[in-house]
Design a protein around this motif. Sequence first.
Motif, PDB file in Angstrom:
ATOM      1  N   GLY A 111      74.786  49.472   2.219  1.00 51.92           N
ATOM      2  CA  GLY A 111      74.627  50.865   2.581  1.00 51.92           C
ATOM      3  C   GLY A 111      73.696  51.572   1.622  1.00 51.92           C
ATOM      4  N   SER A 112      73.726  52.897   1.698  1.00 56.90           N
ATOM      5  CA  SER A 112      72.876  53.727   0.844  1.00 56.90           C
ATOM      6  C   SER A 112      73.719  54.425  -0.204  1.00 56.90           C
ATOM      7  CB  SER A 112      72.137  54.757   1.690  1.00 56.90           C
ATOM      8  OG  SER A 112      71.258  54.145   2.588  1.00 56.90           O
ATOM      9  N   VAL A 113      73.196  54.496  -1.413  1.00 58.36           N
ATOM     10  CA  VAL A 113      73.927  55.124  -2.507  1.00 58.36           C
ATOM     11  C   VAL A 113      72.920  55.728  -3.473  1.00 58.36           C
ATOM     12  CG1 VAL A 113      73.989  53.000  -3.873  1.00 58.36           C
ATOM     13  CG2 VAL A 113      75.782  54.720  -4.201  1.00 58.36           C
TER      14      VAL A 113
ATOM     15  N   LEU B 207      80.639  26.372  -4.263  1.00 56.75           N
ATOM     16  CA  LEU B 207      79.904  27.431  -4.950  1.00 56.75           C
ATOM     17  C   LEU B 207      79.608  28.558  -3.966  1.00 56.75           C
ATOM     18  CD1 LEU B 207      78.357  28.305  -7.534  1.00 56.75           C
ATOM     19  CD2 LEU B 207      76.376  27.074  -6.607  1.00 56.75           C
ATOM     20  N   MET B 208      79.771  29.780  -4.449  1.00 57.51           N
ATOM     21  CA  MET B 208      79.433  30.953  -3.657  1.00 57.51           C
ATOM     22  C   MET B 208      78.501  31.806  -4.494  1.00 57.51           C
ATOM     23  SD  MET B 208      83.179  31.771  -1.964  1.00 57.51           S
ATOM     24  CE  MET B 208      82.610  32.348  -0.363  1.00 57.51           C
ATOM     25  N   ARG B 209      77.447  32.310  -3.872  1.00 61.33           N
ATOM     26  CA  ARG B 209      76.438  33.056  -4.622  1.00 61.33           C
ATOM     27  C   ARG B 209      75.945  34.253  -3.813  1.00 61.33           C
ATOM     28  NH1 ARG B 209      72.217  28.760  -7.252  1.00 61.33           N
ATOM     29  NH2 ARG B 209      71.563  30.648  -8.322  1.00 61.33           N
ATOM     30  N   TRP B 210      75.334  35.159  -4.511  1.00 58.45           N
ATOM     31  CA  TRP B 210      74.613  36.264  -3.898  1.00 58.45           C
ATOM     32  C   TRP B 210      73.160  36.195  -4.354  1.00 58.45           C
ATOM     33  CZ3 TRP B 210      76.468  39.353  -0.154  1.00 58.45           C
ATOM     34  CH2 TRP B 210      77.847  39.445   0.001  1.00 58.45           C
ATOM     35  N   TYR B 211      72.273  36.371  -3.397  1.00 59.29           N
ATOM     36  CA  TYR B 211      70.845  36.496  -3.653  1.00 59.29           C
ATOM     37  C   TYR B 211      70.403  37.852  -3.125  1.00 59.29           C
ATOM     38  CZ  TYR B 211      70.173  31.492  -4.660  1.00 59.29           C
ATOM     39  OH  TYR B 211      70.202  30.234  -5.217  1.00 59.29           O
ATOM     40  N   ARG B 212      69.209  38.264  -3.521  1.00 55.32           N
ATOM     41  CA  ARG B 212      68.633  39.471  -2.939  1.00 55.32           C
ATOM     42  C   ARG B 212      67.137  39.296  -2.783  1.00 55.32           C
ATOM     43  NH1 ARG B 212      69.655  43.794  -7.913  1.00 55.32           N
ATOM     44  NH2 ARG B 212      68.090  42.971  -9.367  1.00 55.32           N
ATOM     45  N   GLN B 213      66.620  40.046  -1.832  1.00 52.95           N
ATOM     46  CA  GLN B 213      65.193  39.925  -1.526  1.00 52.95           C
ATOM     47  C   GLN B 213      64.631  41.265  -1.094  1.00 52.95           C
ATOM     48  OE1 GLN B 213      64.281  37.120   1.642  1.00 52.95           O
ATOM     49  NE2 GLN B 213      62.259  36.731   0.764  1.00 52.95           N
ATOM     50  N   VAL B 214      63.511  41.607  -1.713  1.00 54.89           N
ATOM     51  CA  VAL B 214      62.730  42.759  -1.299  1.00 54.89           C
ATOM     52  C   VAL B 214      61.659  42.241  -0.344  1.00 54.89           C
ATOM     53  CG1 VAL B 214      61.183  44.582  -2.063  1.00 54.89           C
ATOM     54  CG2 VAL B 214      63.171  43.970  -3.461  1.00 54.89           C
ATOM     55  N   PRO B 215      61.447  42.885   0.779  1.00 58.14           N
ATOM     56  CA  PRO B 215      60.426  42.406   1.723  1.00 58.14           C
ATOM     57  C   PRO B 215      59.098  42.142   1.029  1.00 58.14           C
ATOM     58  CG  PRO B 215      61.694  44.155   2.725  1.00 58.14           C
ATOM     59  CD  PRO B 215      62.152  44.070   1.291  1.00 58.14           C
TER      60      PRO B 215
ATOM     61  N   ASP C 119      67.554  47.990  -7.643  1.00 54.89           N
ATOM     62  CA  ASP C 119      68.534  47.108  -6.998  1.00 54.89           C
ATOM     63  C   ASP C 119      68.397  47.124  -5.474  1.00 54.89           C
ATOM     64  OD1 ASP C 119      70.897  48.231  -9.429  1.00 54.89           O
ATOM     65  OD2 ASP C 119      69.879  46.284  -9.403  1.00 54.89           O
ATOM     66  N   THR C 120      67.551  48.010  -4.972  1.00 54.18           N
ATOM     67  CA  THR C 120      67.334  48.091  -3.527  1.00 54.18           C
ATOM     68  C   THR C 120      66.767  46.778  -3.005  1.00 54.18           C
ATOM     69  OG1 THR C 120      66.982  50.482  -3.563  1.00 54.18           O
ATOM     70  CG2 THR C 120      66.040  49.253  -1.714  1.00 54.18           C
ATOM     71  N   ALA C 121      67.456  46.207  -2.020  1.00 56.64           N
ATOM     72  CA  ALA C 121      67.051  44.911  -1.466  1.00 56.64           C
ATOM     73  C   ALA C 121      67.996  44.548  -0.328  1.00 56.64           C
ATOM     74  CB  ALA C 121      67.110  43.830  -2.548  1.00 56.64           C
ATOM     75  N   ILE C 122      67.647  43.475   0.350  1.00 54.09           N
ATOM     76  CA  ILE C 122      68.585  42.850   1.272  1.00 54.09           C
ATOM     77  C   ILE C 122      69.360  41.808   0.472  1.00 54.09           C
ATOM     78  CG2 ILE C 122      68.872  41.518   3.378  1.00 54.09           C
ATOM     79  CD1 ILE C 122      66.173  42.692   4.310  1.00 54.09           C
TER      80      ILE C 122
ATOM     81  N   LEU D 118      71.753  45.238   3.849  1.00 53.98           N
ATOM     82  CA  LEU D 118      70.799  46.071   3.132  1.00 53.98           C
ATOM     83  C   LEU D 118      71.507  47.004   2.164  1.00 53.98           C
ATOM     84  CD1 LEU D 118      67.891  47.118   2.727  1.00 53.98           C
ATOM     85  CD2 LEU D 118      68.307  48.695   4.629  1.00 53.98           C
ATOM     86  N   VAL D 119      71.019  47.018   0.948  1.00 52.35           N
ATOM     87  CA  VAL D 119      71.476  47.963  -0.079  1.00 52.35           C
ATOM     88  C   VAL D 119      70.292  48.835  -0.474  1.00 52.35           C
ATOM     89  CG1 VAL D 119      72.283  48.201  -2.458  1.00 52.35           C
ATOM     90  CG2 VAL D 119      73.293  46.463  -0.959  1.00 52.35           C
ATOM     91  N   THR D 120      70.463  50.140  -0.348  1.00 50.17           N
ATOM     92  CA  THR D 120      69.414  51.089  -0.694  1.00 50.17           C
ATOM     93  C   THR D 120      69.940  52.031  -1.763  1.00 50.17           C
ATOM     94  OG1 THR D 120      68.524  50.998   1.556  1.00 50.17           O
ATOM     95  CG2 THR D 120      67.837  52.838   0.168  1.00 50.17           C
ATOM     96  N   VAL D 121      69.221  52.105  -2.881  1.00 53.74           N
ATOM     97  CA  VAL D 121      69.600  52.994  -3.978  1.00 53.74           C
ATOM     98  C   VAL D 121      68.487  54.021  -4.135  1.00 53.74           C
ATOM     99  CG1 VAL D 121      70.325  53.177  -6.378  1.00 53.74           C
ATOM    100  CG2 VAL D 121      70.777  51.065  -5.082  1.00 53.74           C
ATOM    101  N   SER D 122      68.813  55.251  -3.797  1.00 58.78           N
ATOM    102  CA  SER D 122      67.781  56.279  -3.792  1.00 58.78           C
ATOM    103  C   SER D 122      68.419  57.649  -3.926  1.00 58.78           C
ATOM    104  CB  SER D 122      66.981  56.206  -2.495  1.00 58.78           C
ATOM    105  OG  SER D 122      66.067  57.280  -2.407  1.00 58.78           O
ATOM    106  N   SER D 123      67.691  58.542  -4.589  1.00 57.34           N
ATOM    107  CA  SER D 123      68.173  59.913  -4.706  1.00 57.34           C
ATOM    108  C   SER D 123      67.597  60.774  -3.594  1.00 57.34           C
ATOM    109  CB  SER D 123      67.809  60.484  -6.073  1.00 57.34           C
ATOM    110  OG  SER D 123      66.418  60.391  -6.286  1.00 57.34           O
TER     111      SER D 123
END
Length: 115
Positions: free
Chosen positions: A10-12, A33-41, A89-92, A110-115
Amino acid sequence: QVQLVESGGGSVQPGGSLRLSCAASGSITKISLMRWYRQVPGKQRDSVAGIAKAGSTFYADSVKGRFTISRDNAKNTVFLQMNSLKPEDTAIYYCYVLADGDIYWGKGTLVTVSS
């Protein structure tokens, strides 16, 4: 076959928190094993954090002290608690599971960090 269902994106605002979840279902004998990855387009997919079945964890330097990975083995679920979020930190965010010798990926949240 294993299915992964992610939730919690979400957005925060900067400084805020989010908690991601990823539940694995299907024909599973053992999740190693369980992991988290992230990717910016347009950029490569980067590892964020991982947790082994016994509970040992590892983190990318960029998230140490802010993110916490955990898992519920009984429910084949992995969590990522993200605190003190920054715009960078904004990424999928993608869930990754190593189960019975095979690798599975979630569809991303999707995680969006924005003011």
